[in-house]
Design a protein around this motif. Structure first.
Motif, PDB file in Angstrom:
ATOM      1  N   PRO A   4       0.822  -1.210   0.000  1.00  0.00           N
ATOM      2  CA  PRO A   4       0.000   0.000   0.000  1.00  0.00           C
ATOM      3  C   PRO A   4       0.852   1.255   0.000  1.00  0.00           C
ATOM      4  O   PRO A   4       2.041   1.234   0.313  1.00  0.00           O
ATOM      5  N   ASP A   5       0.233   2.377  -0.351  1.00  0.00           N
ATOM      6  CA  ASP A   5       0.937   3.653  -0.318  1.00  0.00           C
ATOM      7  C   ASP A   5       1.183   4.129   1.106  1.00  0.00           C
ATOM      8  O   ASP A   5       2.160   4.822   1.370  1.00  0.00           O
ATOM      9  N   GLY A   6       0.302   3.797   2.025  1.00  0.00           N
ATOM     10  CA  GLY A   6       0.454   4.318   3.377  1.00  0.00           C
ATOM     11  C   GLY A   6      -0.147   3.408   4.426  1.00  0.00           C
ATOM     12  O   GLY A   6      -1.040   2.617   4.147  1.00  0.00           O
ATOM     13  N   GLY A 200     -10.751  -2.095   6.906  1.00  0.00           N
ATOM     14  CA  GLY A 200     -10.743  -0.792   7.557  1.00  0.00           C
ATOM     15  C   GLY A 200     -11.232  -0.807   8.981  1.00  0.00           C
ATOM     16  O   GLY A 200     -11.031   0.170   9.724  1.00  0.00           O
ATOM     17  N   ASN A 201     -11.890  -1.886   9.395  1.00  0.00           N
ATOM     18  CA  ASN A 201     -12.382  -2.006  10.773  1.00  0.00           C
ATOM     19  C   ASN A 201     -11.418  -2.779  11.671  1.00  0.00           C
ATOM     20  O   ASN A 201     -11.717  -3.004  12.839  1.00  0.00           O
ATOM     21  N   GLY A 224      -4.255  -6.307   3.423  1.00  0.00           N
ATOM     22  CA  GLY A 224      -5.030  -5.076   3.389  1.00  0.00           C
ATOM     23  C   GLY A 224      -5.193  -4.374   4.720  1.00  0.00           C
ATOM     24  O   GLY A 224      -5.958  -3.417   4.812  1.00  0.00           O
ATOM     25  N   VAL A 225      -4.492  -4.835   5.758  1.00  0.00           N
ATOM     26  CA  VAL A 225      -4.566  -4.181   7.059  1.00  0.00           C
ATOM     27  C   VAL A 225      -3.710  -2.911   7.007  1.00  0.00           C
ATOM     28  O   VAL A 225      -2.529  -2.967   6.679  1.00  0.00           O
ATOM     29  N   ARG A 226      -4.311  -1.792   7.324  1.00  0.00           N
ATOM     30  CA  ARG A 226      -3.613  -0.503   7.230  1.00  0.00           C
ATOM     31  C   ARG A 226      -3.439   0.162   8.585  1.00  0.00           C
ATOM     32  O   ARG A 226      -2.874   1.250   8.666  1.00  0.00           O
TER      33      ARG A 226
END
Length: 311
Positions: A4-6, A200-201, A224-226
């Motif tokens: 990811p980007d961030g 996202g949660n 996908g964990v950010r």
């Protein structure tokens, strides 16, 4: 592999460190100020729990009142019951996460009730939070196993996950509190959680008691964990586990690794290193980690630069 980007790093040292080491309130405020100056915008600031059990966090309301406010700042806390949640609301916390243990033995040692009883308390809290300006989520501490029990799998998570959704609590922090998880175990349990809630949660709190903390970062990003919880200088512990390796993954080591992978955290690594070394001096413990001792890799990649390796 596409990264990811961030990533949003949430700093948990203000809670995790000071529940284990009692310091003046001024030191806590200075820590948060330094971290804000370094670019940190997400904090677990304290816990609203019984001060006789966790005296180091008895000043939680004062800490919330005194920390400087800047744009995009998110201030969270831990709570153990409805009374603690009400105190968090009064203090102006943005988020509160219930201290739910997946380990029955620790549940009794920590808050004196079973996991089933804790879930009933959480249900009452969710009804209260629905009418307040606060996001109520829950921890699942020892999600991968521990402190003395066996490792847990994705299948073990399923009944608890379904019960949480029945209650209406859809924001979770899965904590590898004993540091049991290598990348395959990270992938399995996170994949199971993501069948119930969107990425996202989900926040993952990495602990490094067995030296596998940094290895957990990349599989989290793949899935996908950010949102990732870390602790400056690997500091922290738990009153119910005296002498145990209770600290989180070192924030400064995590930020360096993410930078080298071209992932932006928005955090200034040299300032972070300076603050980590300051913190260890204030609490009087050696602390963990590498980069604050050795310095950052010379000529490190800037966020957004191409990856220097392939998978």
């Amino acid at each position: 592999m596409s990264l990811p980007d961030g990533v949003r790093i949430r700093e948990i040292a203000p809670r995790l460190t000071f529940q284990d080491h009692t310091v003046p309130t001024d030191v806590k405020i200075e820590l948060v100020r330094r971290l804000i100056d370094a670019g940190v915008r997400g904090f677990e600031l304290s816990s609203f729990v019984r001060p006789d059990l966790v005296p180091g966090l008895a000043d939680a309301a004062e800490v919330f009142a005194r920390v400087p406010r800047v744009p995009a700042l998110s201030l969270g806390c831990c709570v153990g019951n409805a009374r603690g949640l009400a105190r968090a609301v009064d203090a102006g916390a943005d988020t509160a996460h219930f201290l739910l243990s997946a380990d029955e033995e620790f549940a009794h040692a920590n808050i004196g009730r079973s996991t089933a009883d804790s879930l009933r308390e959480l249900e009452r809290m969710a009804a209260y939070a629905a009418n307040e300006d606060i996001l109520l989520g829950t921890y699942v501490i020892f999600a991968w196993g521990g402190p003395t029990g066996p490792a847990r799998t994705g299948e073990d998570l399923q009944p608890l996950a379904r019960r949480l959704l029945d209650i209406g609590v859809e924001h979770w922090i899965l904590a590898d509190s004993s540091g049991y998880a290598a990348p395959p175990q990270i992938r399995e349990l996170i994949s199971a959680a993501l069948t119930h809630i969107p990425p996202g949660n989900l926040t993952v709190q990495i602990h490094d008691g067995r030296g596998m903390g940094l290895a957990a970062l990349l599989p989290l990003l793949e899935l996908g964990v950010r949102a990732i919880d870390t602790s400056l200088a690997g500091s922290g512990g738990h009153p119910a586990m005296p002498g145990a390796q209770g600290g989180g993954l070192c924030t400064e080591d995590a930020v360096q690794m993410l930078e080298l992978c071209g992932v932006d955290t928005g955090i200034d690594l040299p300032r972070l290193i300076e603050t980590a070394n300051w913190l260890t001096g204030e609490v009087g413990v050696a602390g963990k980690g590498f980069v604050r001792r050795t310095g950052r890799v010379p000529g490190t990649a800037r966020p957004g630069d191409p990856l220097a390796f392939t998978w």
